[in-house]
Design a protein around this motif. Structure first.
Motif: not given
Length: 303
Positions: A25, A30, A82, A126
């Protein structure tokens, strides 16, 4: 077939599909930044601050994560670039506070963190140091422990209509429904009656035009960027910054009604701030208004 997972029994097929490799990731993907904040560098700084706990410097860890929280939430809308970074930062502070034994404050930070944990589309795979399940369990356990502490500490002896002399309290509401909308009509009547009954100030905002911007906090509900959700933050800040100098400010949703008009906010505040867990000699009873009976003392109280 079923295999044992951390949370119990999980279908083997589901477990295989949901295998997480968060090393794949990319934070830059992201968390694309519109404000110019480098979220990847932010994540590295968060891990460094958290690691101070293991070096025995808890105060530095707390200070460092606090500073990062200020960066992520100034302005507050930046945090939504975020969400998991914001949630991880709030959760990190909560963990440090719990380590210090400051359980109520820790619970409050977890509750703030949950603003960024959404029911739909949440992915626990994550690189951020946060898991929704961990936050859920931590919040549940903290709430249980705080409730136990409250049961020992709250002072429920105060009269329901207690009004502490000189204490300034305001009720803030944003109710921008149409003027003839039933919820607005009832809310205005209910909030006005309650605040007049106890001598509180009511700040009822019925239009975003009534909410003044706050330059330092970069809050302006009329800038076309902030959704109605943020109106309450700006409205409460307006009242906190007023020259009156309120001791307490209560936010009440437009569709939240006072159903026990006799119960004053003073009595609720006293219940939770008198703290019976503190030795009696350190507590001072609130000054009663002339219309009330004197507060019972150790000599007059019934054992």
């Amino acid at each position: 077939l079923l295999c044992a997972g951390v949370g119990g029994l999980v279908p083997a097929a589901v477990e295989a599909v949901q295998k997480c490799d968060y090393s794949q990731v990319e934070i830059r993907e992201e968390c694309p930044s519109l404000s110019g904040l480098d979220w990847e560098a932010f994540g590295e700084a968060l891990y460094r601050s958290r690691s101070q706990v293991y070096l025995g410097d808890v105060d530095s860890a707390l200070r460092g994560v606090h500073e990062l929280l200020a960066v992520a939430t100034t302005p507050f809308s930046r945090a939504f670039e975020c969400p998991l970074a914001a949630a991880a930062t709030y959760f990190s502070i909560a963990q440090i506070l719990a380590f210090q034994g400051r359980l109520r404050r820790a619970l409050a930070l977890i509750q703030m963190g949950f603003v960024f944990i959404r029911d739909k589309g949440f992915n626990e795979c994550t690189p951020w140091p946060v898991q929704g399940w961990d936050m859920l369990l931590a919040g549940r356990n903290l709430a249980h422990k705080v409730r136990e502490l409250d049961n020992e500490a709250v002072d429920s002896r105060a009269p329901h209509s207690l009004r502490v002399q000189g204490q300034k309290i305001a009720v803030v509401t944003v109710c921008a429904y149409a003027e003839d909308e039933v919820v607005r009509v009832l809310s205005v009547q209910n909030h006005q009656l309650y605040t007049q009954l106890h001598g509180y100030d009511l700040h009822m905002f019925t239009s975003p035009d009534q909410i003044l911007p706050h330059a330092e906090g970069r809050m302006n509900v009329n800038d076309g960027k902030h959704k109605a959700f943020f109106w309450k933050v700006n409205a409460v800040r307006n009242v906190l910054d007023s020259p009156v100098g309120y001791d307490w400010v209560l936010w009440a949703d437009c569709d939240a009604f006072f159903m026990d008009p006799e119960r004053s906010l003073d009595s609720i505040i006293h219940m939770y701030t008198s703290n019976l867990a503190v030795p009696r000699r350190q507590r001072q009873p609130p000054a009663a208004t002339p219309t009330q009976q004197p507060w019972p003392t150790a000599a007059t109280a019934v054992p």
